[in-house]
Design a protein around this motif. Sequence first.
Motif, PDB file in Angstrom:
ATOM      1  N   THR A   8     -32.027 -20.435  -3.073  1.00 45.24           N
ATOM      2  CA  THR A   8     -32.134 -20.992  -4.424  1.00 45.24           C
ATOM      3  C   THR A   8     -32.243 -19.879  -5.453  1.00 45.24           C
ATOM      4  N   MET A   9     -31.895 -20.226  -6.672  1.00 41.59           N
ATOM      5  CA  MET A   9     -32.030 -19.275  -7.774  1.00 41.59           C
ATOM      6  C   MET A   9     -33.496 -18.870  -7.942  1.00 41.59           C
ATOM      7  N   GLU A  10     -34.383 -19.831  -7.782  1.00 43.07           N
ATOM      8  CA  GLU A  10     -35.805 -19.558  -7.943  1.00 43.07           C
ATOM      9  C   GLU A  10     -36.283 -18.489  -6.955  1.00 43.07           C
TER      10      GLU A  10
ATOM     11  N   ARG B 271     -25.292 -15.517  -2.956  1.00 50.98           N
ATOM     12  CA  ARG B 271     -26.503 -16.346  -2.950  1.00 50.98           C
ATOM     13  C   ARG B 271     -26.230 -17.720  -2.358  1.00 50.98           C
ATOM     14  N   LEU B 272     -25.114 -18.309  -2.764  1.00 51.23           N
ATOM     15  CA  LEU B 272     -24.767 -19.647  -2.263  1.00 51.23           C
ATOM     16  C   LEU B 272     -24.436 -19.614  -0.769  1.00 51.23           C
TER      17      LEU B 272
ATOM     18  N   ARG C 100     -35.653 -16.865 -13.836  1.00 52.08           N
ATOM     19  CA  ARG C 100     -34.441 -17.605 -13.465  1.00 52.08           C
ATOM     20  C   ARG C 100     -33.383 -17.461 -14.562  1.00 52.08           C
TER      21      ARG C 100
ATOM     22  N   ARG D  62     -27.446 -19.753   1.077  1.00 51.78           N
ATOM     23  CA  ARG D  62     -28.185 -20.980   0.779  1.00 51.78           C
ATOM     24  C   ARG D  62     -29.600 -20.670   0.286  1.00 51.78           C
TER      25      ARG D  62
END
Length: 105
Positions: A32-34, A26-27, A44, A30
């Motif tokens: 977002t968690m949302e 995910r990072l 979330r 780039r």
Amino acid sequence: MRTLSPLPIPVKKALKELGQDIRKARLRRRITMELVAERACISRTTLTKVEKGDPAVALGIYAAVIFALGLISRLTHLLEKDELGESLEEERLPKRIRHPKPKNP
């Protein structure tokens, strides 16, 4: 009194590593968690549990998050290379196949 978890330690470690790998993916993207949570149709809070490798989260939720990250084909082929299973299967195959003798009329 402490209760013991029914999961073996290697399973717990594997889930923790999976969660860490999901977070890294995910990072790297780039995202977002949302956004990942929205794409996976989860909260979330649940995504946080997934990224921590929580064994109480359903496998389907892990799959939805992996799909949201665009990595579902990796999950699809997870057990494709089953060398032990293939080896055991080969051991059970007959060495020679005999055809039945035709009956005399």
